[in-house]
Design a protein around this motif. Sequence first.
Motif, PDB file in Angstrom:
ATOM      1  N   ARG A  59     -14.463  -3.706  22.060  1.00  0.00           N
ATOM      2  CA  ARG A  59     -13.265  -3.997  21.254  1.00  0.00           C
ATOM      3  C   ARG A  59     -13.663  -4.260  19.805  1.00  0.00           C
ATOM      4  O   ARG A  59     -14.772  -4.699  19.527  1.00  0.00           O
ATOM      5  CB  ARG A  59     -12.526  -5.201  21.816  1.00  0.00           C
ATOM      6  CG  ARG A  59     -11.958  -4.929  23.190  1.00  0.00           C
ATOM      7  CD  ARG A  59     -10.931  -5.976  23.537  1.00  0.00           C
ATOM      8  NE  ARG A  59     -10.295  -5.649  24.790  1.00  0.00           N
ATOM      9  CZ  ARG A  59      -9.101  -5.092  24.873  1.00  0.00           C
ATOM     10  NH1 ARG A  59      -8.425  -4.814  23.791  1.00  0.00           N
ATOM     11  NH2 ARG A  59      -8.579  -4.829  26.042  1.00  0.00           N
ATOM     12  N   HIS A  60     -12.721  -3.991  18.905  1.00  0.00           N
ATOM     13  CA  HIS A  60     -12.963  -4.210  17.488  1.00  0.00           C
ATOM     14  C   HIS A  60     -12.060  -5.310  16.954  1.00  0.00           C
ATOM     15  O   HIS A  60     -10.924  -5.461  17.409  1.00  0.00           O
ATOM     16  CB  HIS A  60     -12.710  -2.916  16.699  1.00  0.00           C
ATOM     17  CG  HIS A  60     -13.734  -1.865  16.977  1.00  0.00           C
ATOM     18  ND1 HIS A  60     -13.681  -1.065  18.084  1.00  0.00           N
ATOM     19  CD2 HIS A  60     -14.836  -1.502  16.298  1.00  0.00           C
ATOM     20  CE1 HIS A  60     -14.712  -0.236  18.072  1.00  0.00           C
ATOM     21  NE2 HIS A  60     -15.428  -0.484  17.005  1.00  0.00           N
ATOM     22  N   ALA A  61     -12.560  -6.040  15.979  1.00  0.00           N
ATOM     23  CA  ALA A  61     -11.777  -7.069  15.288  1.00  0.00           C
ATOM     24  C   ALA A  61     -11.694  -6.683  13.818  1.00  0.00           C
ATOM     25  O   ALA A  61     -12.623  -6.086  13.262  1.00  0.00           O
ATOM     26  CB  ALA A  61     -12.444  -8.430  15.437  1.00  0.00           C
ATOM     27  N   PHE A  62     -10.582  -6.996  13.202  1.00  0.00           N
ATOM     28  CA  PHE A  62     -10.355  -6.715  11.789  1.00  0.00           C
ATOM     29  C   PHE A  62     -10.144  -8.052  11.077  1.00  0.00           C
ATOM     30  O   PHE A  62      -9.008  -8.521  10.939  1.00  0.00           O
ATOM     31  CB  PHE A  62      -9.148  -5.798  11.613  1.00  0.00           C
ATOM     32  CG  PHE A  62      -9.320  -4.464  12.295  1.00  0.00           C
ATOM     33  CD1 PHE A  62      -9.911  -3.411  11.619  1.00  0.00           C
ATOM     34  CD2 PHE A  62      -8.917  -4.276  13.601  1.00  0.00           C
ATOM     35  CE1 PHE A  62     -10.080  -2.179  12.242  1.00  0.00           C
ATOM     36  CE2 PHE A  62      -9.084  -3.055  14.236  1.00  0.00           C
ATOM     37  CZ  PHE A  62      -9.670  -2.007  13.554  1.00  0.00           C
ATOM     38  N   PRO A  63     -11.212  -8.684  10.608  1.00  0.00           N
ATOM     39  CA  PRO A  63     -11.107 -10.039  10.069  1.00  0.00           C
ATOM     40  C   PRO A  63     -10.261 -10.148   8.793  1.00  0.00           C
ATOM     41  O   PRO A  63      -9.777 -11.228   8.478  1.00  0.00           O
ATOM     42  CB  PRO A  63     -12.557 -10.446   9.815  1.00  0.00           C
ATOM     43  CG  PRO A  63     -13.325  -9.176   9.754  1.00  0.00           C
ATOM     44  CD  PRO A  63     -12.590  -8.196  10.612  1.00  0.00           C
ATOM     45  N   ASP A  64     -10.079  -9.053   8.066  1.00  0.00           N
ATOM     46  CA  ASP A  64      -9.298  -9.088   6.821  1.00  0.00           C
ATOM     47  C   ASP A  64      -7.882  -8.558   6.997  1.00  0.00           C
ATOM     48  O   ASP A  64      -7.151  -8.400   6.018  1.00  0.00           O
ATOM     49  CB  ASP A  64     -10.013  -8.263   5.740  1.00  0.00           C
ATOM     50  CG  ASP A  64     -11.435  -8.734   5.491  1.00  0.00           C
ATOM     51  OD1 ASP A  64     -11.674  -9.966   5.553  1.00  0.00           O
ATOM     52  OD2 ASP A  64     -12.313  -7.888   5.246  1.00  0.00           O
ATOM     53  N   ALA A  65      -7.472  -8.272   8.235  1.00  0.00           N
ATOM     54  CA  ALA A  65      -6.159  -7.664   8.493  1.00  0.00           C
ATOM     55  C   ALA A  65      -5.020  -8.604   8.101  1.00  0.00           C
ATOM     56  O   ALA A  65      -5.095  -9.818   8.270  1.00  0.00           O
ATOM     57  CB  ALA A  65      -6.025  -7.294   9.956  1.00  0.00           C
ATOM     58  N   VAL A  66      -3.970  -7.997   7.567  1.00  0.00           N
ATOM     59  CA  VAL A  66      -2.756  -8.715   7.181  1.00  0.00           C
ATOM     60  C   VAL A  66      -1.565  -7.974   7.787  1.00  0.00           C
ATOM     61  O   VAL A  66      -1.463  -6.755   7.646  1.00  0.00           O
ATOM     62  CB  VAL A  66      -2.606  -8.761   5.637  1.00  0.00           C
ATOM     63  CG1 VAL A  66      -1.272  -9.349   5.232  1.00  0.00           C
ATOM     64  CG2 VAL A  66      -3.756  -9.523   5.011  1.00  0.00           C
ATOM     65  N   LEU A  67      -0.693  -8.694   8.464  1.00  0.00           N
ATOM     66  CA  LEU A  67       0.545  -8.100   8.959  1.00  0.00           C
ATOM     67  C   LEU A  67       1.480  -7.955   7.761  1.00  0.00           C
ATOM     68  O   LEU A  67       1.989  -8.929   7.225  1.00  0.00           O
ATOM     69  CB  LEU A  67       1.184  -8.975  10.035  1.00  0.00           C
ATOM     70  CG  LEU A  67       2.516  -8.482  10.594  1.00  0.00           C
ATOM     71  CD1 LEU A  67       2.348  -7.128  11.276  1.00  0.00           C
ATOM     72  CD2 LEU A  67       3.097  -9.509  11.543  1.00  0.00           C
ATOM     73  N   ALA A  68       1.683  -6.703   7.337  1.00  0.00           N
ATOM     74  CA  ALA A  68       2.508  -6.439   6.155  1.00  0.00           C
ATOM     75  C   ALA A  68       3.994  -6.428   6.496  1.00  0.00           C
ATOM     76  O   ALA A  68       4.832  -6.680   5.641  1.00  0.00           O
ATOM     77  CB  ALA A  68       2.108  -5.113   5.520  1.00  0.00           C
ATOM     78  N   GLY A  69       4.321  -6.130   7.760  1.00  0.00           N
ATOM     79  CA  GLY A  69       5.715  -6.120   8.175  1.00  0.00           C
ATOM     80  C   GLY A  69       5.863  -5.597   9.587  1.00  0.00           C
ATOM     81  O   GLY A  69       4.939  -5.018  10.143  1.00  0.00           O
ATOM     82  N   TYR A  70       7.052  -5.822  10.152  1.00  0.00           N
ATOM     83  CA  TYR A  70       7.346  -5.357  11.504  1.00  0.00           C
ATOM     84  C   TYR A  70       8.847  -5.191  11.652  1.00  0.00           C
ATOM     85  O   TYR A  70       9.629  -5.689  10.835  1.00  0.00           O
ATOM     86  CB  TYR A  70       6.798  -6.333  12.555  1.00  0.00           C
ATOM     87  CG  TYR A  70       7.390  -7.716  12.476  1.00  0.00           C
ATOM     88  CD1 TYR A  70       8.479  -8.081  13.255  1.00  0.00           C
ATOM     89  CD2 TYR A  70       6.863  -8.666  11.611  1.00  0.00           C
ATOM     90  CE1 TYR A  70       9.034  -9.355  13.181  1.00  0.00           C
ATOM     91  CE2 TYR A  70       7.403  -9.936  11.525  1.00  0.00           C
ATOM     92  CZ  TYR A  70       8.487 -10.277  12.311  1.00  0.00           C
ATOM     93  OH  TYR A  70       9.026 -11.535  12.223  1.00  0.00           O
ATOM     94  N   VAL A  71       9.260  -4.454  12.684  1.00  0.00           N
ATOM     95  CA  VAL A  71      10.678  -4.288  12.996  1.00  0.00           C
ATOM     96  C   VAL A  71      10.979  -4.970  14.322  1.00  0.00           C
ATOM     97  O   VAL A  71      10.114  -5.091  15.184  1.00  0.00           O
ATOM     98  CB  VAL A  71      11.132  -2.807  13.049  1.00  0.00           C
ATOM     99  CG1 VAL A  71      11.024  -2.153  11.693  1.00  0.00           C
ATOM    100  CG2 VAL A  71      10.359  -2.032  14.081  1.00  0.00           C
ATOM    101  N   LYS A 117      13.972  -4.860   9.438  1.00  0.00           N
ATOM    102  CA  LYS A 117      12.631  -4.993   8.885  1.00  0.00           C
ATOM    103  C   LYS A 117      12.353  -6.440   8.482  1.00  0.00           C
ATOM    104  O   LYS A 117      13.211  -7.113   7.912  1.00  0.00           O
ATOM    105  CB  LYS A 117      12.481  -4.123   7.637  1.00  0.00           C
ATOM    106  CG  LYS A 117      12.636  -2.655   7.885  1.00  0.00           C
ATOM    107  CD  LYS A 117      12.521  -1.889   6.581  1.00  0.00           C
ATOM    108  CE  LYS A 117      12.797  -0.414   6.761  1.00  0.00           C
ATOM    109  NZ  LYS A 117      12.687   0.312   5.483  1.00  0.00           N
ATOM    110  N   HIS A 118      11.135  -6.867   8.776  1.00  0.00           N
ATOM    111  CA  HIS A 118      10.645  -8.171   8.336  1.00  0.00           C
ATOM    112  C   HIS A 118       9.379  -7.905   7.534  1.00  0.00           C
ATOM    113  O   HIS A 118       8.367  -7.481   8.101  1.00  0.00           O
ATOM    114  CB  HIS A 118      10.356  -9.077   9.537  1.00  0.00           C
ATOM    115  CG  HIS A 118      11.564  -9.346  10.363  1.00  0.00           C
ATOM    116  ND1 HIS A 118      12.421 -10.383  10.104  1.00  0.00           N
ATOM    117  CD2 HIS A 118      12.063  -8.685  11.431  1.00  0.00           C
ATOM    118  CE1 HIS A 118      13.407 -10.365  10.989  1.00  0.00           C
ATOM    119  NE2 HIS A 118      13.209  -9.339  11.800  1.00  0.00           N
ATOM    120  N   LEU A 119       9.447  -8.103   6.232  1.00  0.00           N
ATOM    121  CA  LEU A 119       8.308  -7.846   5.349  1.00  0.00           C
ATOM    122  C   LEU A 119       7.550  -9.154   5.165  1.00  0.00           C
ATOM    123  O   LEU A 119       8.106 -10.123   4.653  1.00  0.00           O
ATOM    124  CB  LEU A 119       8.798  -7.285   4.013  1.00  0.00           C
ATOM    125  CG  LEU A 119       9.677  -6.038   4.128  1.00  0.00           C
ATOM    126  CD1 LEU A 119      10.167  -5.604   2.764  1.00  0.00           C
ATOM    127  CD2 LEU A 119       8.936  -4.911   4.834  1.00  0.00           C
TER     128      LEU A 119
END
Length: 84
Positions: free
Chosen positions: A24-36, A44-46
């Motif tokens: 498995r991979h981890a993305f330590p700098d990931a940011v949730l920019a938005g979702y529906v 949309k939720h930004l």
Amino acid sequence: MTLSGYVVAVLTGLNRWEKGNGGRHAFPDAVLAGYVTDLATPVKHLTAPQRAGRDIADLLLGTRLPSRSSGAIAYVPTHSSSAN
């Protein structure tokens, strides 16, 4: 990320990843920019702290894109990158 071809979430900051045990991979700098929250009438939720991330999420959320899948959830790359 897409679900059945529709963009349901946008993550930014995926340039660096770490490989963990079990492949498995981890993305330590990931940011949730938005979702529906609804695909019939997309709401949309930004959520990105930076305007650029919110703009990208606003553009993509609820649209249909070809994606790569190994299961129910698929990913749409924006460009090629290599592991660090």
